[in-house]
Design an enzyme around this catalytic site. Structure first.
Site, PDB file in Angstrom:
ATOM      1  N   HIS A  42     -12.541 -10.027 -11.180  1.00  9.16           N
ATOM      2  CA  HIS A  42     -12.599  -9.716  -9.751  1.00  9.16           C
ATOM      3  C   HIS A  42     -11.593  -8.636  -9.394  1.00  9.16           C
ATOM      4  O   HIS A  42     -10.644  -8.369 -10.127  1.00  9.16           O
ATOM      5  CB  HIS A  42     -12.373 -10.965  -8.888  1.00  9.16           C
ATOM      6  N   CYS A  43     -11.848  -8.031  -8.247  1.00 10.01           N
ATOM      7  CA  CYS A  43     -10.914  -7.097  -7.626  1.00 10.01           C
ATOM      8  C   CYS A  43     -10.816  -7.538  -6.165  1.00 10.01           C
ATOM      9  O   CYS A  43     -11.015  -8.715  -5.871  1.00 10.01           O
ATOM     10  CB  CYS A  43     -11.382  -5.650  -7.794  1.00 10.01           C
ATOM     11  N   ALA A  44     -10.541  -6.627  -5.262  1.00 12.89           N
ATOM     12  CA  ALA A  44     -10.417  -7.010  -3.856  1.00 12.89           C
ATOM     13  C   ALA A  44     -11.746  -7.496  -3.282  1.00 12.89           C
ATOM     14  O   ALA A  44     -11.821  -8.568  -2.687  1.00 12.89           O
ATOM     15  CB  ALA A  44      -9.873  -5.850  -3.025  1.00 12.89           C
ATOM     16  N   PHE A  93     -11.227 -11.062  -4.117  1.00 14.51           N
ATOM     17  CA  PHE A  93     -10.082 -11.802  -3.578  1.00 14.51           C
ATOM     18  C   PHE A  93     -10.120 -11.867  -2.058  1.00 14.51           C
ATOM     19  O   PHE A  93      -9.590 -12.809  -1.469  1.00 14.51           O
ATOM     20  CB  PHE A  93      -8.750 -11.213  -4.054  1.00 14.51           C
TER      21      PHE A  93
END
Length: 164
Positions: free
Chosen positions: A76-78, A136
């Site tokens: 995952h990232c933002a 996130f």
């Protein structure tokens, strides 16, 4: 053909249930790879590994070794729209490309075929690779203040729903 569009996604709820089910385990069956860069500040999923996207290329061999025994790997990232999915696809491609018989200098067509094969191989060997749906940003909306699931959370950085 394997692409960012057809990577499997996991919801924050399903990931939280996996984390809580294995709480306290010395060797959980999952790994969470957070590829956020400077936006990693303000909190992270408990137990996740931060591999900034700008360093991913150099870290892939380490990740392959470190995660080979995990049944579930979540990237995952933002927002999980670009960096997270790209990292998951890169990881899947490397699991296949790094195997004997597939040279690192393969053409794009060979790499795409290898990525498709990697998804199938991972499923057969029991490893499933996911991208965290909504990244996130979505995670912190549900679990930011839950210290069983999130570490280092700073609510004031997320007051507008996105770090910055």
């Amino acid at each position: 053909m394997a692409s960012i569009a057809n990577l499997q996604r996991i919801t924050a709820k399903d990931l939280s249930e996996l984390i809580l089910a294995e709480a306290g385990s010395q060797d959980p069956s999952y790994a969470i790879v957070d590829v956020r860069d400077d936006d990693h500040i303000g909190g992270h999923i408990k137990g996740s590994i931060n591999i900034p996207s700008r360093t991913l290329e150099a870290m892939i061999p380490t990740l392959l070794r470190k995660l080979e025994s995990k049944q579930t790997v979540v990237f995952h990232c933002a927002l999980s729209q670009q960096r997270g999915p790209s990292a998951a696809l890169r990881y899947l491609r490397e699991t296949e490309v790094s195997r004997p018989g597939v040279p690192p200098s393969s053409s794009e067509t060979e790499v795409e075929a290898a990525a498709e094969g990697a998804i199938e191989k991972a499923k057969q060997e029991g490893q499933t690779v996911y991208v965290l749906d909504q990244g996130f940003v979505g995670w912190q909306e549900l679990y930011g203040e839950d210290d069983r699931l999130t570490s280092g959370y700073r609510k004031e950085l997320w007051k507008n729903g996105y770090w910055g």
